[in-house]
Design a protein around this motif. Structure first.
Motif, short mmCIF file in Angstrom:
data_model
loop_
_atom_site.label_atom_id
_atom_site.label_comp_id
_atom_site.label_asym_id
_atom_site.label_seq_id
_atom_site.Cartn_x
_atom_site.Cartn_y
_atom_site.Cartn_z
N ASN A 1 16.11 22.84 27.63
CA ASN A 1 15.88 21.49 28.13
C ASN A 1 15.98 21.58 29.65
N GLN B 1 15.74 19.45 31.86
CA GLN B 1 16.38 18.33 32.55
C GLN B 1 17.89 18.50 32.67
N GLU C 1 20.52 13.67 28.56
CA GLU C 1 19.42 13.29 29.45
C GLU C 1 19.63 11.90 30.05
#
Length: 341
Positions: free
Chosen positions: A132, A134, A298
Motif C-alpha cells: 500500500n 499510501q 489510509e
C-alpha cells in the motif's frame, strides 16, 4: 547480513547470515522495521510453548522490494514498500478446506515455528506480500498486529447494537478496539495501565476501566445497566482474565479469546450453559483483516506517535527485551530499525 537470534530463553545474539537467494516465485525484501510483539517477549522469557530454539524472532514486517525471481507478477516492482502475511497454510487440513487459512492445523508463523524476519534481508513467496503505497514504513510494521485484533472482532460478530469489552489494551487489544468502534459498537477498554487506557480512548473506546484501581464488576454493571457486555474480547492470556470474561459477559453473549495461557484455567462451567454462551477462539488473521487495517490506516486516524514506544538498533534488543520483561506496562510497541544497515 545482520540478524537477531534468540539462542535460548533470556539470551539474544547478533549473528551474520548469508543474504538469501530468491528462487522462482520469491521476492527478496530489505527490512526497514520489525515490530517486537508479546509472542517475542514470551519467547525471550521461555514461556512460549510453540517455539523451538534457536530462533530468529519477528513477524511484524515493514520492508522494501529489492529483487525478485521469475514467476513473480510484473506489478511487484523494485522499491515498493510492503508488509507481509507471516503465516503458512497447507491447503488440505479442515481449516484450510473451510478457507480459514489463518487457523491452519499445520501453520508455521514466522519467528515461532520457523525463523522470522528480524534480519536485514528476507526471501518471501510473492503471494505473501501486501503493499500500500499510501502507508509509511512505520505504519506497515503495525498492520499485522492490528489485524489480529480486527479478526477477533469478526469472530465475535460485533455489530452496532453491541457493547464490547476488550480486556488488555496492548497492540492486539488496540486492533480490537479500533475495529469494534468502526463497526459502531460501544467499547469498554480494560487494562492495568493508565497510559494504555488513554491510548484506548484515542482509538475509539468510550469507557475505560483500570482493573488494578477500580472494581471491574461494579464498573461494568454501571456502564451496561447491570446487563453485562454483549461481547468480551480477551487479549491478555492469563487465567484470571479468562475467567473474568466468562463471569462478566452478558447472558447469551459471546466470548472471544485471543491470548492463551501457558497454565491450565479452572472455570465454573455452569455459566457456559446457564448463560448459553458462544465461546470462540481467534487465531492470527485473514487477508481481508490485513486489508481492513490498511484501509483504516489510509484515513490518517491512527495515532502513530502514541503507539511506538522506541526504535531500537539490533544491538539494543537484548537490553530492551530485559527491560520489557521486568516492566511490561512501560512498553506499547518496540521497533527494531534495520533501515540504516
Amino acid at each position: 547480513m545482520k540478524a537477531v537470534l534468540f539462542p535460548s530463553p533470556g539470551q539474544v545474539e547478533i549473528v551474520e547470515n548469508d543474504i538469501p537467494e530468491v528462487t522462482s516465485g520469491e521476492v527478496l525484501v530489505k527490512i526497514n522495521y520489525i515490530g517486537i510483539c508479546g509472542t517475542d517477549l514470551s519467547t525471550f522469557r521461555g514461556a512460549n510453548p510453540l517455539v523451538q530454539y534457536p530462533v530468529i524472532p519477528g513477524h511484524e514486517i515493514s520492508a522494501e522490494v529489492v529483487a525478485k525471481g521469475d514467476q513473480v507478477p510484473e506489478y511487484i516492482k523494485k522499491g515498493m514498500l510492503v508488509t507481509a502475511n507471516p503465516y503458512t497454510n497447507c491447503g488440505q487440513c479442515p481449516s484450510c478446506k473451510r478457507r480459514r487459512y489463518n487457523a491452519c492445523q499445520y501453520n508455521e508463523t514466522m519467528g515461532v515455528q520457523r525463523n522470522g524476519a528480524m534480519q536485514q534481508y528476507l526471501a518471501l513467496p510473492w503471494q505473501k506480500l501486501l503493499m500500500n503505497e499510501q502507508l509509511s514504513r512505520e505504519q506497515l510494521a503495525l498492520v499485522e498486529p492490528l489485524s489480529v485484533g480486527f479478526h477477533a472482532v469478526q469472530r465475535g460478530g460485533v455489530t452496532d447494537i453491541d457493547t464490547v469489552l476488550v480486556i488488555g489494551c496492548g497492540m492486539i487489544g488496540a486492533g480490537a478496539i479500533i475495529r469494534a468502534s468502526l463497526r459502531g459498537a460501544r467499547v469498554i477498554a480494560v487494562d492495568l495501565d493508565d497510559h494504555k487506557l488513554t491510548i484506548a480512548r484515542k482509538l475509539g473506546a468510550q469507557y475505560t476501566v483500570n482493573a488494578g484501581k477500580d472494581e471491574l464488576h461494579d464498573a461494568l454493571q454501571k456502564i451496561t445497566a447491570a446487563q453485562g457486555p454483549d461481547v468480551v474480547i480477551e487479549a491478555v492470556g492469563s487465567p484470571a482474565t479468562y475467567v473474568t470474561a466468562i463471569e462478566e459477559v452478558a447472558f447469551t453473549g459471546r466470548v472471544v479469546y485471543i491470548g492463551y495461557s501457558k497454565n491450565e484455567v479452572a472455570f465454573t462451567t455452569k455459566l457456559f450453559v446457564q448463560k448459553e454462551l458462544d465461546i470462540r477462539g481467534s487465531r492470527n488473521a485473514l487477508p481481508e483483516d490485513f486489508r481492513a487495517v490498511m484501509n483504516y490506516m489510509e484515513t490518517g486516524k491512527l495515532p502513530l506517535e502514541d503507539l511506538i514506544t522506541q526504535k531500537l538498533k539490533p544491538e539494543e534488543v537484548r537490553g530492551a527485551m530485559q527491560q520489557w520483561s521486568d516492566k511490561p506496562e512501560a512498553v506499547f510497541k518496540l521497533f527494531v530499525d534495520f533501515s540504516a544497515d
